[in-house]
Design an enzyme around this catalytic site. Structure first.
Site: not given
Ligand code: NAD
Length: 393
Positions: A49-50, A53, A139-140, A225, A235, A244
């Site tokens: 959340a910080s 996105y 999350l990343a 993505y 990617y 993903k």
């Protein structure tokens, strides 16, 4: 202390508390200027959340939907003479503004992959919110300690099958370079799926559903993505793409699980923006610098907050979602529009250090990057002598 940016490769090791707060303010001002999101959620859990996105989602949930928000992130508090991480200041600034607006807000800083943090979130929701209407999974992370096996998985950003020889941008030095990226082996690919795939999203849903904390009709969304063929080798057709793809599998599994309560899980395909996570992916900074120039020229450029406001307002809660054959919400149509990608394909082979200023929006990219850490923002006094532990923002 006077806080200045200290850039090391693709990260900045300092963050400016007042600049981070100004960045949160600008995003709140954007959402407020756009008006409320009709039918939006009222109790929202955001994992990641910080910043990027996830932070934009929290701001839209709170200031566009008047939602109570519980945020989970993994940020560094200030220590001795070191600044906190940008996300830590973002959290403090967001909390102060949400409280001033009369909204419930709570943040848990810890490893979202762990059972302990999930348990803390469960206790907080049960005590303060009763249930949630939306879980945003944003999350990343480069690593994940698996909560069942204890194994530490490390994600790799590598192509699959064969090496990839490609142009990239050294943002700091403003030069276009080529890099050779060796392909991942099976173990590296599996580790990347373990970190960035859908299992942890499922674990969150299992834990929340098991505790009876998902309200009837509860929604959950995870971000992905896809991009165009210019970035596919690193990617979508690479280790990250495999991870993903696993989100799509997880969405199907969660949907089956949420049937009883009329809930729904969706993967949302978002556009490329500058975040701490995306800055670390080779090729992406050059792609983004070109893309921003093309989209700004064509009038379709969006920042993180514009894009997430559109996600909530038109796709998650609005009546006009664009959904693809895999059931994903597609917000990336503007980035993938033929007029944008045709121009990208024209510029890509031409771009070099000498013509960066002409073909790419290097200044815009750099400004966005610095802004992530609270630097380069108008109206902030960067000569102010500040205590890095400043938390009243
Ligand atoms: P970001 O780096 O800005 O944010 C990552 C968030 O995850 C931060 O809040 C951080 O504190 C949190 N986090 C990391 N590890 C954690 C842990 N172990 N426990 C708790 N919190 C942790 O990243 P972002 O670019 O906003 O990425 C969010 C999602 O959006 C990702 O799934 C990413 O693939 C997706 N996405 C990003 C882009 C892009 O261009 N940046 C485009 C499309 C989709």
């Amino acid at each position: 202390m006077i806080i200045k940016p200290r850039i090391r490769g693709f990260i900045c090791t300092t963050a400016h508390p007042r600049g981070c707060a100004a960045n949160v303010d600008a995003q709140i001002a954007y959402v407020t200027s756009q008006g409320g999101v009709a039918g939006g959620p009222k109790r929202v859990l955001l994992v990641g959340a910080s910043s990027g996105y996830g932070l934009a989602s929290r701001i839209v949930a709170a200031f566009g939907c008047e939602a109570a928000t519980l945020g989970v992130s993994f940020e560094k508090a200030p220590r001795d003479s070191r600044t906190a991480s940008a996300g830590w200041y973002n959290n403090r600034a967001f909390e102060a503004r949400a409280r001033a607006r009369g909204l419930y807000v709570e943040t848990l800083d810890g490893d979202a992959f762990s059972d302990a943090v999930k348990q803390q979130a469960i206790e907080t929701i049960a005590a303060d919110l009763g249930q949630i209407d939306l879980l945003v999974y944003s999350l990343a992370s480069p690593v994940r300690q698996h909560p069942r096996t204890g194994q530490l998985h490390r994600a790799v950003i590598k192509p699959l099958g064969e090496s990839f020889h490609v142009k990239t941008l050294n943002v700091d030095k403003a030069i276009v370079q080529t890099v050779d990226l060796a392909p991942a082996d099976e173990a590296e690919t599996a580790a990347t799926v373990a970190v960035m795939g859908g299992e942890d999203w499922e674990f969150w849903i299992d834990a929340l559903a098991g505790a009876g904390l998902l309200a009837d009709g509860c929604r959950t969304v995870s971000y992905t993505y896809i991009g165009s063929e210019l970035t596919w080798p690193i990617y979508w057709h690479a280790t990250l793409g495999k991870a993903k793809e696993d989100l799509d599998r997880a969405a199907r599994a969660i949907n089956a699980q949420l049937g009883d309560i009329g809930g729904r899980a969706q993967v949302a395909v978002l556009k490329a923006v500058v975040t701490q996570a995306s800055a670390a992916i080779p090729v992406v900074p050059l792609y983004n610098a070109l893309l921003f120039d093309v989209m700004k020229t064509q009038g379709s450029h969006e920042a993180c907050i514009d894009h997430i406001y559109r996600l909530f307002g038109t796709a998650l809660y609005g009546g006009s979602p664009e959904v693809d054959e895999a059931g994903r919400l597609r917000l990336d149509a503007w980035e993938l529009a033929a007029e944008v990608q045709d121009e990208m394909r024209r510029r890509w082979p031409l771009v070099s250090t000498g013509n960066l200023g002409e073909l790419a929006d290097l200044e815009g990219y750099r400004a966005d990057f610095l802004k992530l850490f609270g630097f380069g923002i108008e109206g902030v006094d960067y000569d102010e002598d500040l205590d890095p532990a400043l938390s009243e923002l």
